[in-house]
Design an enzyme around this catalytic site. Structure first.
Site, short mmCIF file in Angstrom:
data_model
loop_
_atom_site.label_atom_id
_atom_site.label_comp_id
_atom_site.label_asym_id
_atom_site.label_seq_id
_atom_site.Cartn_x
_atom_site.Cartn_y
_atom_site.Cartn_z
N ASP A 149 0.70 -1.48 -0.05
CA ASP A 149 0.22 -0.03 0.09
C ASP A 149 0.77 1.08 -0.12
OD1 ASP A 149 -2.42 -1.47 0.36
OD2 ASP A 149 -3.14 0.13 1.82
N ASP A 284 -21.31 4.98 7.88
CA ASP A 284 -21.61 4.79 6.29
C ASP A 284 -22.18 6.05 5.39
OD1 ASP A 284 -22.27 1.90 5.13
OD2 ASP A 284 -23.53 3.42 4.39
P1 ADP Z 1 -13.83 -0.26 1.83
O1 ADP Z 1 -12.70 0.88 1.99
O2 ADP Z 1 -14.14 -1.10 2.87
O3 ADP Z 1 -13.20 -1.05 0.63
P2 ADP Z 1 -15.66 0.83 0.00
O4 ADP Z 1 -14.84 1.52 -1.01
O5 ADP Z 1 -16.46 -0.26 -0.42
O6 ADP Z 1 -14.95 0.45 1.47
O7 ADP Z 1 -16.69 2.23 0.54
C1 ADP Z 1 -17.58 1.89 1.47
C2 ADP Z 1 -18.31 3.33 1.57
O8 ADP Z 1 -19.07 3.52 0.38
C3 ADP Z 1 -19.19 3.29 2.83
O9 ADP Z 1 -19.29 4.58 3.28
C4 ADP Z 1 -20.60 3.26 1.80
O10 ADP Z 1 -21.73 3.89 2.57
C5 ADP Z 1 -20.14 4.16 0.57
N1 ADP Z 1 -20.91 3.84 -0.64
C6 ADP Z 1 -21.41 2.93 -0.89
N2 ADP Z 1 -22.43 2.95 -1.97
C7 ADP Z 1 -22.96 4.33 -1.92
C8 ADP Z 1 -23.98 5.25 -2.18
N3 ADP Z 1 -24.96 4.84 -3.28
N4 ADP Z 1 -24.13 6.47 -1.78
C9 ADP Z 1 -23.27 6.92 -0.99
N5 ADP Z 1 -22.25 6.34 -0.46
C10 ADP Z 1 -22.04 5.03 -0.77
#
Ligand code: ADP
Length: 418
Positions: A149, A284
């Site tokens: 990373d 979230d």
């Molecule tokens: P990680 O860092 O664990 O891989 P992700 O890249 O999947 O996580 O991002 C997670 C975030 O993306 C969360 O805050 C989630 O609420 C947000 N998220 C996912 N879909 C939406 C959406 N449709 N609108 C707003 N935020 C979203």
């Protein structure tokens, strides 16, 4: 399961976190995956494994929830795929310290160097090492590659990575800014160059990876020249549960007020701050955005947390233009960056003075399923580019394994080519 050096052999990409393991078996050329999955709550009786193959998803409880047990369950799925000959296994490793500036084939010496950086990432590197040990033991004939990373940010100049603290902190304890999420920043920068039709070497970009963890990076001539995360992934932007920047004086102040110590406070800054701390409602972004559409105090609090998130991000983007001298494009990625039209809109609104003007239709149209420009034509562009860290891991792994088999090199970084 066999091993070999053919063109279409898949790679197993493994991301072993402190309590979860993400895995994917994918073609390093096309990015097409044959199997993807996630094991959550590793090491606890509630561990569960979800995997998808040919559009079918299945959830199960691994018999043995330790890292070797989970790895055995994942490899069991690989056997189900038939006569699968793996080209290599690529491991995400969070911290490579100053030693690793690129991905590298894992041998005993590399393992001990990764172990040597574990004090810098005590929550992450030990889990990454457990995954590597289990995969090496179970697949002794398959090459293993580490993708860091931190590696992409090792190109930062000294003035960007030094904190203004006593020099001995750096010399004796490694206290400096390392930056994280480099695999994603590197991938989306390369994809942005393709979308813009301009060689990466001629572009000045700010990339914003907005997931549960969030960071922004300044990328000049394809190299990271500054980024928002530091010694740890706690510095910088507001995140789901992490505070990002704060006055370091707060630690001493709150330790006295709460009769507590720095470890407990650091835990609060990592797990109970960010969007969660600000709102008291959720970490979230999707939940907060939905809540914010209503009326009343909860809705207002949710909107307030999102406002702080967007303001801090915009402020960082502007600051990261300093090492670039000019901004050609701002790139949004990660779950929030790819999905949240309103976050992108608010950030662009703050940054109008940089020549960024939202194209509302384009912003609503682009996202995870479709990369593209979200600003009106002009000198400065903003783009949405879905990230694909597994693909970078698979490509670096394939590139290194092939280089080793032809005797050219044991460390390199692949360039994306799609
Ligand atoms: P990680 O860092 O664990 O891989 P992700 O890249 O999947 O996580 O991002 C997670 C975030 O993306 C969360 O805050 C989630 O609420 C947000 N998220 C996912 N879909 C939406 C959406 N449709 N609108 C707003 N935020 C979203």
């Amino acid at each position: 399961m066999t091993t070999g050096g053919g063109e279409s052999q898949p790679v197993l990409a493994l991301n072993c976190g402190s309590s979860s393991v993400k895995f994917a078996v994918l073609n390093p050329e096309t990015g097409q995956s044959r199997l993807v999955g996630l094991v959550e709550r590793v090491g606890t009786p509630d561990a569960s494994m979800t995997s998808s193959r040919s559009g079918k998803t299945r959830t199960e409880t691994p018999a043995d929830t330790s890292y070797p047990g989970v790895l055995r369950a994942i490899l069991g799925h690989l056997t189900d795929l038939g006569d699968l000959s793996l080209l290599g296994v690529g491991h995400r490793v969070v911290h490579g310290g100053e030693r690793f500036t690129e991905s590298v084939v894992i041998d005993d010496e590399v393992l001990s160097a990764i172990r040597g950086t574990s004090h810098l990432a005590p929550l992450h590197n030990p889990a990454n090492l457990e995954g590597i040990a289990a995969a090496r033991a179970m697949l002794p004939d398959v090459a293993q590659v580490a993708v860091f990373d931190t590696a992409f940010h090792q190109s930062m100049p000294r003035h960007a990575y030094h904190y203004a603290v006593p020099r001995t902190w750096y010399i004796e304890h490694g206290v400096r800014r390392y930056g994280f999420q480099g695999t994603s920043h590197r991938y989306v920068a390369e994809r942005a160059a393709e979308l813009l039709g301009t060689p990466l070497e001629e572009l000045r970009l700010v990339t914003a990876h907005l997931g549960n963890g969030c960071s922004a990076a300044a990328i000049r001539d394809g190299r990271s020249v500054d980024t928002s995360m530091g010694l740890t992934p706690l510095e910088g932007l507001v995140m789901g549960t992490r505070s990002g920047d704060l006055d370091p004086g707060i630690l001493g102040y709150m330790a006295e007020r709460l009769y507590t110590d720095v470890h407990a406070l650091t835990e609060t800054l990592n797990s109970e701050s960010g969007l969660l701390g600000l709102s008291g409602l959720s970490n979230d972004m999707r939940t907060l955005t939905n809540l914010g559409q209503g009326n009343g105090e909860r809705a207002e609090t949710a909107r307030f947390a999102v406002d702080v998130f967007c303001y801090r991000l915009a402020k960082y983007v502007a600051a990261l233009v300093v090492p670039l001298g000019r901004l050609d494009a701002l790139v949004f990625t990660g779950g929030i960056g790819e999905h949240s039209v309103s976050v992108r809109s608010s950030v662009l609104d703050h940054l109008g003075f940089l020549g960024l003007v939202e194209d509302r239709e384009a912003n609503a149209a682009h996202g995870r399923a479709s990369a593209g420009r979200i600003t009106r034509p002009g000198a400065t562009q903003a783009l949405v580019v879905p990230t694909n860290e597994e693909l970078v891991i698979a490509r670096d792994t394939a590139c290194l394994v092939r280089a080793v088999s032809t005797g050219t090199s044991s460390k390199t970084s692949s360039r994306t080519a799609d």
